[in-house]
Write a protein that holds these residues in place. Structure first.
Motif, PDB file in Angstrom:
ATOM      1  N   GLN A  56      16.234  14.933  56.873  1.00 40.33           N
ATOM      2  CA  GLN A  56      16.559  14.255  55.619  1.00 40.33           C
ATOM      3  C   GLN A  56      16.168  15.141  54.444  1.00 40.33           C
ATOM      4  O   GLN A  56      15.284  16.005  54.566  1.00 40.33           O
ATOM      5  CB  GLN A  56      15.827  12.902  55.513  1.00 40.33           C
ATOM      6  CG  GLN A  56      16.203  11.914  56.594  1.00 40.33           C
ATOM      7  CD  GLN A  56      15.473  10.589  56.449  1.00 40.33           C
ATOM      8  OE1 GLN A  56      14.612  10.426  55.579  1.00 40.33           O
ATOM      9  NE2 GLN A  56      15.806   9.640  57.302  1.00 40.33           N
ATOM     10  N   VAL A  57      16.834  14.931  53.326  1.00 37.45           N
ATOM     11  CA  VAL A  57      16.494  15.654  52.111  1.00 37.45           C
ATOM     12  C   VAL A  57      16.262  14.647  50.998  1.00 37.45           C
ATOM     13  O   VAL A  57      17.007  13.684  50.843  1.00 37.45           O
ATOM     14  CB  VAL A  57      17.611  16.658  51.711  1.00 37.45           C
ATOM     15  CG1 VAL A  57      18.937  15.948  51.475  1.00 37.45           C
ATOM     16  CG2 VAL A  57      17.200  17.470  50.477  1.00 37.45           C
ATOM     17  N   HIS A  58      15.192  14.850  50.249  1.00 38.73           N
ATOM     18  CA  HIS A  58      14.862  13.934  49.158  1.00 38.73           C
ATOM     19  C   HIS A  58      13.902  14.631  48.209  1.00 38.73           C
ATOM     20  O   HIS A  58      12.949  15.295  48.636  1.00 38.73           O
ATOM     21  CB  HIS A  58      14.226  12.650  49.699  1.00 38.73           C
ATOM     22  CG  HIS A  58      13.831  11.680  48.619  1.00 38.73           C
ATOM     23  ND1 HIS A  58      14.734  10.922  47.931  1.00 38.73           N
ATOM     24  CD2 HIS A  58      12.610  11.362  48.117  1.00 38.73           C
ATOM     25  CE1 HIS A  58      14.112  10.169  47.054  1.00 38.73           C
ATOM     26  NE2 HIS A  58      12.819  10.411  47.142  1.00 38.73           N
ATOM     27  N   GLY A  59      14.157  14.450  46.919  1.00 38.93           N
ATOM     28  CA  GLY A  59      13.243  14.978  45.908  1.00 38.93           C
ATOM     29  C   GLY A  59      13.054  16.483  45.980  1.00 38.93           C
ATOM     30  O   GLY A  59      11.963  16.981  45.661  1.00 38.93           O
ATOM     31  N   GLY A  60      14.069  17.206  46.427  1.00 41.88           N
ATOM     32  CA  GLY A  60      13.987  18.667  46.466  1.00 41.88           C
ATOM     33  C   GLY A  60      13.351  19.219  47.722  1.00 41.88           C
ATOM     34  O   GLY A  60      13.192  20.436  47.859  1.00 41.88           O
TER      35      GLY A  60
END
Length: 411
Positions: A56-60
């Motif tokens: 997952q990718v989140h907030g950079g």
């Protein structure tokens, strides 16, 4: 006493704020983990015991998440437990229930036209009923029905419908839907406290002591977690319902609640199926819209006024009689109906208002005495009512409200 009314209103606001914050935290983590669980992928070279993983990718940043059906071979040094979101939501909700429906029971809880109960009896029923659902539901889950999840869900739905009908035989419509929401939320939090967390602790202890954990504990917890997932959206609706008389102020409010539970299933089925890689089941939205149309029709078919239509049949309490006999009451009783009763009436005549907001009636002297605290807070010390001052309430009229209230509370 007037300072106490202001303080009590702010306490209610603070507890409501806390309840909303903790509910957001609980619902957010619940939805996240359900989506995560359904989206896990089995890929080559997973660690021993791992069921799947997801990137997952989140907030950079990038996150690499792996799930173990039972537990990893070695217990990590730092393990985060998700439980306080649920506990804090229930505790703050219970406190809010006490503030609004127990302390304010004569106005919001008891419907004398349905059941001739003393306030203490209504409070006792309110408190005792919240545990009944959990006991029945827990018994069903621990029976052989635990292996028949579809049948178990149907029985849970029947239990919720029966409780909604039962509440509506005793309480005001507003209290009916709120209590049904609290009843459901109690089941959900009890699932976390009595089943999900203890089972996880057993698995952790077995792993720490070198035993192979039994997979049945994870399976049991997963069943309860799935039920919580499908109940979440209806509980949010029931939490909000007290602001919308079209939802609660009808003899069919318990049927409306039943349809909302079905909407919770259709909406969650769409997202659960999508997260599991099963595509987008658009038909569920058609069913959801049809259910909502049925709810809108039930809310006005036929137009009926709940709870307070017969409120004058209930004698004024001692506190209410104090307001009715206080100096300045006659002046206020001449002001309020003209400024407020176009909406707060048994048959409102203000455009777009079909039922008195929050079912608060302000047509008669008895109505005004019963709603003294609300009038003081919303039309005396603040100018919240009338909204946008559409009826042109004058400042000296607001001062008259304050004088009357202070005369009563200082008397």
């Amino acid at each position: 006493m007037h300072d106490l009314a202001i303080m009590w209103d702010w306490i209610g606001f603070a507890v409501r704020w806390l309840h909303v914050i903790t509910a957001i935290a609980w619902i957010g983590s619940s939805f996240y983990f359900v989506a995560l669980d359904l989206g896990l992928r089995k890929v080559p070279h997973l660690p021993a015991g791992a069921h799947g993983e997801e990137w997952q990718v989140h907030g950079g940043g990038f996150y690499h998440i792996q799930k173990y059906l039972v537990a990893p071979e070695n217990m990590p040094d730092h393990l985060i437990w998700f439980k306080w979101e649920s506990y804090a939501t229930w505790l703050s909700g219970a406190a809010l229930l006490m503030i609004v429906y127990w302390v304010g029971g004569e106005l919001y809880l008891i419907d004398a036209n349905k059941a001739d109960l003393a306030l203490w009896q209504g409070v006792l029923i309110s408190a005792a009923s919240l545990s009944v659902g959990w006991l029945i539901y827990d018994f069903l889950c621990k029976s052989g029905l635990g292996e028949k999840p579809t049948l178990l869900m149907l029985l849970l739905f029947a239990l919720l419908v029966a409780m909604g009908w039962g509440y509506n035989q005793i309480f005001t419509g507003r209290a009916t839907l709120l209590h049904l929401g609290a009843f459901t939320a109690t089941i959900m939090t009890a699932n976390v406290f009595f089943v999900i967390m203890p089972n996880q602790r057993i698995v952790v202890k077995d792993l720490q002591e070198g035993r192979t954990p039994d997979p049945k504990y994870g399976k049991i917890a997963k069943l309860r977690s799935t039920h919580n997932n499908y109940l979440t959206l209806p509980v949010v609706f029931l939490m909000l319902s007290n602001h919308y008389p079209l939802a609660f102020a009808t003899e069919y409010n318990w049927i409306i609640a039943a349809l909302v539970f079905l909407m919770g299933v259709t909406i969650r089925h769409f997202f659960n199926t999508m997260h599991a890689g099963g595509g987008k089941t658009w038909w569920t939205w058609l069913v959801t819209v049809l259910l909502f149309i049925a709810i809108m029709w039930l809310s006005t078919a036929p137009l009926m006024h709940d709870s307070y239509d017969a409120s004058e049949a209930r004698p004024l309490s001692a506190a209410e009689q104090t307001f009715a006999s206080a100096e300045g009451f006659d002046e206020v009783a001449a002001i309020i109906p003209g400024r407020c009763a176009m909406c707060h009436a048994r048959e409102p005549f203000y455009d777009g208002i079909h039922r008195a907001p929050k079912n608060v009636l302000l047509e008669t002297g008895a109505d005004i005495a019963r709603a003294a605290d609300l009038i003081y807070l919303h039309s005396g010390v603040s100018d919240a009512m009338p909204p946008a001052n559409v009826s042109f309430m004058e400042d000296d009229e607001r001062r008259a409200v304050i004088r009357w209230y202070l005369n009563a509370t200082r008397g």
